[in-house]
Enzyme design. Structure first.
Site, PDB file in Angstrom:
ATOM      1  N   HIS A   1      -5.425   3.688  -2.049  1.00 10.44           N
ATOM      2  CA  HIS A   1      -6.911   4.090  -1.557  1.00 10.44           C
ATOM      3  C   HIS A   1      -7.370   5.305  -2.063  1.00 10.44           C
ATOM      4  O   HIS A   1      -6.586   6.191  -1.650  1.00 10.44           O
ATOM      5  CB  HIS A   1      -7.063   3.940   0.050  1.00 10.44           C
ATOM      6  CG  HIS A   1      -8.392   4.233   0.633  1.00 10.44           C
ATOM      7  ND1 HIS A   1      -8.631   4.008   1.825  1.00 10.44           N
ATOM      8  CD2 HIS A   1      -9.423   4.512   0.142  1.00 10.44           C
ATOM      9  CE1 HIS A   1      -9.931   4.386   2.154  1.00 10.44           C
ATOM     10  NE2 HIS A   1     -10.413   4.726   1.184  1.00 10.44           N
TER      11      HIS A   1
ATOM     12  N   ASN B   1       0.796  -1.081  -0.001  1.00  5.99           N
ATOM     13  CA  ASN B   1       0.039   0.117   0.069  1.00  5.99           C
ATOM     14  C   ASN B   1       0.877   1.282  -0.076  1.00  5.99           C
ATOM     15  O   ASN B   1       1.753   1.488   1.014  1.00  5.99           O
ATOM     16  CB  ASN B   1      -0.876   0.043   1.025  1.00  5.99           C
ATOM     17  CG  ASN B   1      -1.785   1.210   1.225  1.00  5.99           C
ATOM     18  OD1 ASN B   1      -1.343   2.262   0.935  1.00  5.99           O
ATOM     19  ND2 ASN B   1      -2.964   0.936   1.704  1.00  5.99           N
TER      20      ASN B   1
ATOM     21  N   GLU C   1      -8.600   0.333  -3.418  1.00  6.20           N
ATOM     22  CA  GLU C   1      -9.586   0.386  -2.291  1.00  6.20           C
ATOM     23  C   GLU C   1     -10.466   1.718  -2.618  1.00  6.20           C
ATOM     24  O   GLU C   1      -9.867   2.964  -2.713  1.00  6.20           O
ATOM     25  CB  GLU C   1      -8.775   0.703  -1.173  1.00  6.20           C
ATOM     26  CG  GLU C   1      -7.742  -0.549  -0.619  1.00  6.20           C
ATOM     27  CD  GLU C   1      -7.265  -0.148   0.629  1.00  6.20           C
ATOM     28  OE1 GLU C   1      -7.199   0.711   1.172  1.00  6.20           O
ATOM     29  OE2 GLU C   1      -6.404  -1.147   1.046  1.00  6.20           O
TER      30      GLU C   1
ATOM     31  N   ARG D   1      -9.525   8.039  -1.545  1.00  3.67           N
ATOM     32  CA  ARG D   1     -10.322   8.532  -0.468  1.00  3.67           C
ATOM     33  C   ARG D   1     -11.092   9.580  -1.210  1.00  3.67           C
ATOM     34  O   ARG D   1     -10.807  10.371  -2.007  1.00  3.67           O
ATOM     35  CB  ARG D   1      -9.636   9.111   0.694  1.00  3.67           C
ATOM     36  CG  ARG D   1      -9.137   8.136   1.402  1.00  3.67           C
ATOM     37  CD  ARG D   1      -8.755   8.612   2.955  1.00  3.67           C
ATOM     38  NE  ARG D   1      -8.652   7.548   3.945  1.00  3.67           N
ATOM     39  CZ  ARG D   1      -9.532   7.323   4.807  1.00  3.67           C
ATOM     40  NH1 ARG D   1     -10.696   8.044   4.823  1.00  3.67           N
ATOM     41  NH2 ARG D   1      -9.193   6.490   5.787  1.00  3.67           N
TER      42      ARG D   1
ATOM     43  N   HIS E   1      -4.586  11.692   0.182  1.00  2.09           N
ATOM     44  CA  HIS E   1      -3.223  11.152   0.082  1.00  2.09           C
ATOM     45  C   HIS E   1      -2.972  10.955  -1.642  1.00  2.09           C
ATOM     46  O   HIS E   1      -2.712  11.509  -2.490  1.00  2.09           O
ATOM     47  CB  HIS E   1      -2.684  10.111   0.647  1.00  2.09           C
ATOM     48  CG  HIS E   1      -3.880   9.048   1.165  1.00  2.09           C
ATOM     49  ND1 HIS E   1      -4.482   8.296   0.361  1.00  2.09           N
ATOM     50  CD2 HIS E   1      -3.870   8.468   2.350  1.00  2.09           C
ATOM     51  CE1 HIS E   1      -5.202   7.614   1.092  1.00  2.09           C
ATOM     52  NE2 HIS E   1      -4.918   7.724   2.294  1.00  2.09           N
TER      53      HIS E   1
ATOM     54  N   GLY F   1       1.360  -1.487   4.362  1.00  2.00           N
ATOM     55  CA  GLY F   1       1.665  -0.176   3.678  1.00  2.00           C
ATOM     56  C   GLY F   1       2.692   0.438   4.871  1.00  2.00           C
ATOM     57  O   GLY F   1       3.786   0.655   4.650  1.00  2.00           O
ATOM     58  N   HIS F   2       1.991   0.898   5.936  1.00  2.00           N
ATOM     59  CA  HIS F   2       2.610   1.895   6.866  1.00  2.00           C
ATOM     60  C   HIS F   2       3.948   1.348   7.363  1.00  2.00           C
ATOM     61  O   HIS F   2       5.051   2.137   7.499  1.00  2.00           O
ATOM     62  CB  HIS F   2       1.647   2.329   7.869  1.00  2.00           C
ATOM     63  CG  HIS F   2       2.170   3.211   9.060  1.00  2.00           C
ATOM     64  ND1 HIS F   2       2.929   3.122  10.045  1.00  2.00           N
ATOM     65  CD2 HIS F   2       2.094   4.585   8.893  1.00  2.00           C
ATOM     66  CE1 HIS F   2       3.437   4.346  10.681  1.00  2.00           C
ATOM     67  NE2 HIS F   2       2.836   5.173  10.074  1.00  2.00           N
TER      68      HIS F   2
ATOM     69  N   THR G   1      -8.513   3.907   8.009  1.00  2.00           N
ATOM     70  CA  THR G   1      -9.564   3.145   8.079  1.00  2.00           C
ATOM     71  C   THR G   1      -9.721   2.302   9.210  1.00  2.00           C
ATOM     72  O   THR G   1      -8.920   1.659   9.729  1.00  2.00           O
ATOM     73  CB  THR G   1      -9.748   2.093   6.967  1.00  2.00           C
ATOM     74  OG1 THR G   1      -9.093   2.594   5.626  1.00  2.00           O
ATOM     75  CG2 THR G   1     -10.986   1.466   6.793  1.00  2.00           C
TER      76      THR G   1
ATOM     77  N   HIS H   1      -3.892  -4.402   7.568  1.00  2.00           N
ATOM     78  CA  HIS H   1      -3.916  -3.219   8.351  1.00  2.00           C
ATOM     79  C   HIS H   1      -2.936  -3.425   9.655  1.00  2.00           C
ATOM     80  O   HIS H   1      -3.497  -4.144  10.577  1.00  2.00           O
ATOM     81  CB  HIS H   1      -5.300  -2.950   8.813  1.00  2.00           C
ATOM     82  CG  HIS H   1      -5.717  -1.678   9.034  1.00  2.00           C
ATOM     83  ND1 HIS H   1      -5.224  -0.727  10.124  1.00  2.00           N
ATOM     84  CD2 HIS H   1      -6.034  -0.539   8.204  1.00  2.00           C
ATOM     85  CE1 HIS H   1      -5.338   0.182   9.889  1.00  2.00           C
ATOM     86  NE2 HIS H   1      -6.182   0.547   8.913  1.00  2.00           N
ATOM     87  N   GLY H   2      -2.195  -2.427   9.576  1.00  2.00           N
ATOM     88  CA  GLY H   2      -1.429  -2.635  11.135  1.00  2.00           C
ATOM     89  C   GLY H   2      -0.321  -3.686  10.970  1.00  2.00           C
ATOM     90  O   GLY H   2       0.156  -3.952  12.145  1.00  2.00           O
TER      91      GLY H   2
HETATM   92  N1  PXP Z   1      -5.978  -2.705   4.145  1.00  2.00           N
HETATM   93  C1  PXP Z   1      -6.909  -1.657   4.111  1.00  2.00           C
HETATM   94  C2  PXP Z   1      -8.417  -1.854   3.665  1.00  2.00           C
HETATM   95  C3  PXP Z   1      -6.312  -0.293   4.343  1.00  2.00           C
HETATM   96  O1  PXP Z   1      -7.409   0.584   4.583  1.00  2.00           O
HETATM   97  C4  PXP Z   1      -5.359  -0.081   4.769  1.00  2.00           C
HETATM   98  C5  PXP Z   1      -4.601   1.203   5.095  1.00  2.00           C
HETATM   99  O2  PXP Z   1      -4.647   1.954   4.398  1.00  2.00           O
HETATM  100  C6  PXP Z   1      -4.232  -1.308   4.828  1.00  2.00           C
HETATM  101  C7  PXP Z   1      -4.740  -2.544   4.360  1.00  2.00           C
HETATM  102  C8  PXP Z   1      -2.738  -1.334   5.208  1.00  2.00           C
HETATM  103  O3  PXP Z   1      -2.520  -0.901   6.460  1.00  2.00           O
HETATM  104  P1  PXP Z   1      -1.317  -0.368   7.051  1.00  2.00           P
HETATM  105  O4  PXP Z   1      -1.101   0.807   6.163  1.00  2.00           O
HETATM  106  O5  PXP Z   1      -1.573  -0.237   8.253  1.00  2.00           O
HETATM  107  O6  PXP Z   1      -0.241  -1.360   6.465  1.00  2.00           O
END
Ligand code: PXP
Length: 256
Positions: free
Chosen positions: A42, A6, A69, A44, A49, A214-215, A100, A192-193
């Site tokens: 994503h 991401n 996304e 938005r 971003h 991503g992060h 999210t 996510h996370g």
């Molecule tokens: N999946 C979804 C649906 C998300 O919204 C995000 C965050 O943009 C991610 C995965 C990736 O999450 P992270 O940036 O915490 O790795």
């Protein structure tokens, strides 16, 4: 197992200055060279971003595939349908959230109706569809009922769990959801996370075939790349002539 990277967070840094760097399009190239199986973005509704220019350029340049996304809202679904990415993941979106928070609330009939309409349009465009949901049995049943190809299990609760017992319980929830979803004929994604420290137990769960991260990757890139970036800037600064007659007279050092 596919690893989708991401790159929203690269665009977040750019938008902090409303400038043109760092460019998520260039980041996507590097992510692919590093072995990413796909690029997740994503778009938005508030364009905080990733923006329309990014989406269009990425659609032309990404060689693996884009996981787009988006909220189940017509203005962004219109763009996804026009570009027909490899995959679209419907996510909930709230303007005030930092990222999210939680999966789609499929217990709500109005949310389900919106998702169903978006799914129909995306599928007609030939795009594979996924729904971002909490690892919850009802959400999985609804997702299968709506005819999505896949679900992305929200791993945020697992990632945020403080104590070992809590984390083990969240991992068990993800495992149960993956099993149930697989039994319902859904492909199972997760994200996510996820970080370098917590990803392994999730990657090892049966049936999970795609991770979206991503992060943590972008954060590490800043650190592992910072030393070289400073060295390059220092070489330029030290290589500056004593007096520069005019800004246009500066020539980048050889090999820059
Ligand atoms: N999946 C979804 C649906 C998300 O919204 C995000 C965050 O943009 C991610 C995965 C990736 O999450 P992270 O940036 O915490 O790795």
């Amino acid at each position: 197992m596919r690893l989708y990277i991401n790159i929203d967070h690269v665009a977040t840094v750019r938008q902090a200055r409303r400038t043109d760097e760092p460019d998520p399009v260039r980041a996507a190239v590097l992510a692919e060279l590093g072995g990413a199986d796909g690029i997740t973005i994503h778009l938005r509704e508030d364009r905080r971003h990733i923006n329309d220019r990014d989406v269009r350029l990425l659609a032309e340049t990404v060689r693996t595939g884009i996981n787009f996304e988006l909220a189940a809202a017509d203005p962004v679904v219109d763009i996804a349908v026009e570009l027909a990415p490899m995959q679209a993941t419907l996510v909930p979106e709230k303007r005030e959230e930092v990222t999210t928070e939680g999966g789609l609330n499929l217990a709500s009939a109005s949310v389900r109706d919106g998702v169903a309409a978006a799914l129909r349009r995306l599928e007609a465009a030939g795009t594979r569809t996924s729904l971002f949901i909490d690892p919850d049995p009802d959400a999985l049943e609804h997702s299968a009922g709506l005819g999505a190809h896949a679900v992305e299990l929200h791993t945020g609760e697992y990632a945020n769990a403080g104590r070992d017992a809590e984390r083990a319980a969240e991992l068990a929830r993800l495992a149960t959801a993956a099993e149930l979803g697989h039994g319902l004929g859904l492909a199972i994604h997760a994200g996510h996370g996820l970080t370098y420290e917590n990803v392994v137990p999730v990657a090892a769960l049966p049936h999970i075939e795609e991770l979206n991260i991503g992060h943590s990757v972008v954060s590490r890139a800043v650190l592992v790349g910072l030393e070289r970036a400073v060295r390059e800037m220092k070489a330029i600064v030290l290589g500056a002539p004593d007096r520069v007659p005019s800004p246009g007279a500066w020539v980048p050092p050889k090999g820059f």
